[in-house]
Write an enzyme that holds these catalytic residues in place. Structure first.
Site, PDB file in Angstrom:
ATOM      1  N   GLY A  33       0.859  -1.180   0.000  1.00  0.00           N
ATOM      2  CA  GLY A  33       0.000   0.000   0.000  1.00  0.00           C
ATOM      3  C   GLY A  33       0.898   1.234   0.000  1.00  0.00           C
ATOM      4  O   GLY A  33       1.885   1.285   0.745  1.00  0.00           O
ATOM      5  N   ALA A  34       0.546   2.217  -0.845  1.00  0.00           N
ATOM      6  CA  ALA A  34       1.477   3.320  -1.107  1.00  0.00           C
ATOM      7  C   ALA A  34       1.916   4.071   0.166  1.00  0.00           C
ATOM      8  O   ALA A  34       3.121   4.157   0.447  1.00  0.00           O
ATOM      9  CB  ALA A  34       0.854   4.264  -2.135  1.00  0.00           C
ATOM     10  N   ARG A  77      10.371  -0.874  -4.292  1.00  0.00           N
ATOM     11  CA  ARG A  77       9.278  -1.013  -5.269  1.00  0.00           C
ATOM     12  C   ARG A  77       9.222   0.280  -6.086  1.00  0.00           C
ATOM     13  O   ARG A  77       9.428   1.368  -5.531  1.00  0.00           O
ATOM     14  CB  ARG A  77       7.931  -1.294  -4.580  1.00  0.00           C
ATOM     15  CG  ARG A  77       7.866  -2.696  -3.964  1.00  0.00           C
ATOM     16  CD  ARG A  77       6.463  -3.027  -3.472  1.00  0.00           C
ATOM     17  NE  ARG A  77       5.555  -3.360  -4.558  1.00  0.00           N
ATOM     18  CZ  ARG A  77       4.233  -3.502  -4.386  1.00  0.00           C
ATOM     19  NH1 ARG A  77       3.672  -3.305  -3.196  1.00  0.00           N
ATOM     20  NH2 ARG A  77       3.462  -3.833  -5.406  1.00  0.00           N
ATOM     21  N   ASP A 224      -1.488   4.823  -6.224  1.00  0.00           N
ATOM     22  CA  ASP A 224      -0.060   4.658  -5.948  1.00  0.00           C
ATOM     23  C   ASP A 224       0.744   5.858  -6.433  1.00  0.00           C
ATOM     24  O   ASP A 224       1.810   6.155  -5.899  1.00  0.00           O
ATOM     25  CB  ASP A 224       0.461   3.375  -6.590  1.00  0.00           C
ATOM     26  CG  ASP A 224      -0.119   2.186  -5.845  1.00  0.00           C
ATOM     27  OD1 ASP A 224      -1.230   1.749  -6.210  1.00  0.00           O
ATOM     28  OD2 ASP A 224       0.490   1.742  -4.857  1.00  0.00           O
ATOM     29  N   ASN A 234      -2.922   2.973 -10.168  1.00  0.00           N
ATOM     30  CA  ASN A 234      -3.366   2.220  -8.981  1.00  0.00           C
ATOM     31  C   ASN A 234      -3.347   0.737  -9.335  1.00  0.00           C
ATOM     32  O   ASN A 234      -2.995   0.338 -10.458  1.00  0.00           O
ATOM     33  CB  ASN A 234      -4.759   2.695  -8.548  1.00  0.00           C
ATOM     34  CG  ASN A 234      -5.159   2.133  -7.193  1.00  0.00           C
ATOM     35  OD1 ASN A 234      -4.375   2.158  -6.247  1.00  0.00           O
ATOM     36  ND2 ASN A 234      -6.362   1.601  -7.073  1.00  0.00           N
ATOM     37  N   LYS A 235      -3.763  -0.076  -8.393  1.00  0.00           N
ATOM     38  CA  LYS A 235      -3.730  -1.542  -8.542  1.00  0.00           C
ATOM     39  C   LYS A 235      -4.323  -1.993  -9.861  1.00  0.00           C
ATOM     40  O   LYS A 235      -5.353  -1.479 -10.305  1.00  0.00           O
ATOM     41  CB  LYS A 235      -4.486  -2.152  -7.361  1.00  0.00           C
ATOM     42  CG  LYS A 235      -4.597  -3.656  -7.343  1.00  0.00           C
ATOM     43  CD  LYS A 235      -3.275  -4.383  -7.510  1.00  0.00           C
ATOM     44  CE  LYS A 235      -2.227  -3.956  -6.507  1.00  0.00           C
ATOM     45  NZ  LYS A 235      -0.852  -4.393  -6.900  1.00  0.00           N
TER      46      LYS A 235
HETATM   47  O1  MRU Z   1       0.674  -3.850  -4.686  1.00  0.00           O
HETATM   48  P1  MRU Z   1       0.029  -3.157  -3.527  1.00  0.00           P
HETATM   49  O2  MRU Z   1      -0.847  -4.030  -2.719  1.00  0.00           O
HETATM   50  O3  MRU Z   1       1.036  -2.393  -2.689  1.00  0.00           O
HETATM   51  O4  MRU Z   1      -0.902  -2.063  -4.215  1.00  0.00           O
HETATM   52  C1  MRU Z   1      -1.649  -1.212  -3.409  1.00  0.00           C
HETATM   53  C2  MRU Z   1      -2.605  -0.370  -4.180  1.00  0.00           C
HETATM   54  O5  MRU Z   1      -2.638  -0.385  -5.381  1.00  0.00           O
HETATM   55  C3  MRU Z   1      -3.470   0.565  -3.379  1.00  0.00           C
HETATM   56  O6  MRU Z   1      -4.701   0.767  -4.000  1.00  0.00           O
HETATM   57  C4  MRU Z   1      -2.753   1.916  -3.274  1.00  0.00           C
HETATM   58  O7  MRU Z   1      -1.451   1.749  -2.784  1.00  0.00           O
HETATM   59  C5  MRU Z   1      -3.460   2.859  -2.419  1.00  0.00           C
HETATM   60  S1  MRU Z   1      -3.269   2.421  -0.711  1.00  0.00           S
HETATM   61  C6  MRU Z   1      -3.888   3.691   0.212  1.00  0.00           C
END
Ligand code: MRU
Length: 342
Positions: A33-34, A77, A224, A234-235
């Site tokens: 998560g970012a 990352r 992100d 984003n994801k």
């Molecule tokens: O690969 P991840 O699980 O780190 O990806 C997270 C996301 O894409 C979230 O939607 C994003 O970081 C927002 S978290 C507040």
């Protein structure tokens, strides 16, 4: 830290004694998560300083070790800008400080803790600002996990959900499972259970059907990295959800702190998208059988790019921002620089 790879089955905390362990935890998504990886990166720099202050005979040796730690933590990352943002803040303190390694370590410790508490404050402000965006009885679809786990506390998209639910107990959530790593079913559903917020879990390919039946009123996601023009990275799967939402006239709301803005990127096209291990896609066990032929060729981009034209609003701790995003996001960024939380 809480090991997110073991949720929801086990609640296990792991202890990370050195900065290489923090790099590893970020890469393997023990923490993800970012904003959360930004906080972890900052904590990793502070931890590196604490250890290096105890073992370095000279400031030169301390600086060399800090240089290694900072470079590896920053690159653990590539997509979420919060990681580089947080590590760079602490790197600046190391570069400018004229004190002893122990004094630097103390200052980094305080700064890492402040980044953590500031991120939680930002999330709570995002929740407050977003309240007017919801009608009563909103049925909010969310993708991935943008909750307390992803942010060090409260959440961005799930912070919005929490605030909306506190104001209106008729609010409910539709949780995309979020293939391939199931952040929705493993983590978002788990968080909503803890909070007692009603939700329905769906597989990613069910969103269109539910939208067509009028069962989704809003889409709320985190981010992100957000480019200067309002494009959102984003994801993986967010872009598809946004395209579907446009077809069905459903607003897409992106909730993110200003630490997720990257105004040096003119658009999402310039933002790097992490490609992860093919086995994340191949190895879903189905009734004890493999889900794909061993060695099946795989594409596994961890994020996608949602163009700003599909985004109805971006909510930061500074308020609700609308298109044209070049202007509104610049104002948010400038305001955040003058008005840090806490
Ligand atoms: O690969 P991840 O699980 O780190 O990806 C997270 C996301 O894409 C979230 O939607 C994003 O970081 C927002 S978290 C507040």
């Amino acid at each position: 830290m809480l090991d997110q790879t073991r949720l929801p089955g086990e609640v296990v905390h792991v202890t990370l004694p050195g900065w290489p362990d923090v790099v590893d935890a970020i890469r393997t998504m023990v923490v993800r998560g970012a904003p959360a990886i930004g906080v972890a990166g900052a904590m990793g720099v502070a931890l590196a300083a604490r250890n290096a202050a105890a073992t370095s005979a000279t400031r030169q040796a301390f600086d060399a070790e800090m240089g290694r730690a900072i470079a590896e933590l920053r690159d653990a990352r590539p997509t979420a800008v919060n990681l580089a943002w947080a590590v760079d803040r602490l790197a600046g303190i190391v570069a400018d400080h004229e004190g002893t390694p122990a004094e630097i370590a103390d200052e980094l410790d305080a700064s890492a803790r402040a980044i953590h508490s500031d991120e939680v404050d930002r999330c709570m402000a995002i929740g407050r600002h977003s309240l007017p965006l919801f009608s009563r009885g909103a049925r909010i679809l969310t993708h991935c996990n943008a909750g307390a786990l992803a942010t060090g506390g409260y959440g961005t998209a799930l912070g919005v959900v929490r605030a909306a639910y506190a104001a209106d107990p008729g609010v409910s959530v539709i949780v995309d499972e979020t293939r391939p790593l199931l952040q929705g079913s493993r983590l978002t559903a788990w968080e909503l259970e803890q909070e007692g917020i009603p939700y329905t879990l769906i597989t990613d390919n069910m969103a269109a059907m539910l939208m067509s039946e009028g069962r989704v009123t809003h889409v709320v996601v985190g981010a992100d990295r957000i480019a200067a023009n309002g494009d959102v990275v984003n994801k993986i799967g967010t872009y598809g959800v946004a395209v579907l939402a446009r077809e069905h006239g459903i607003p897409v709301i992106v909730a993110a702190p200003t630490s997720t803005l990257d105004l040096s990127m003119p658009s999402a096209a310039e933002i790097p998208v992490e490609e992860r291990d093919p086995d994340e896609v191949r190895d879903l066990a189905l009734f004890g059988r493999a889900a794909s032929p061993a060695g099946a060729p795989v594409a596994n981009p961890a994020f996608d790019r949602t163009p700003a034209r599909l985004v109805a609003a971006i909510v930061t701790e500074q308020g609700v921002h609308r298109a044209p995003y070049e202007r509104s996001l610049r104002q948010a960024w400038d305001a955040a620089a003058h008005d840090p939380p806490g």
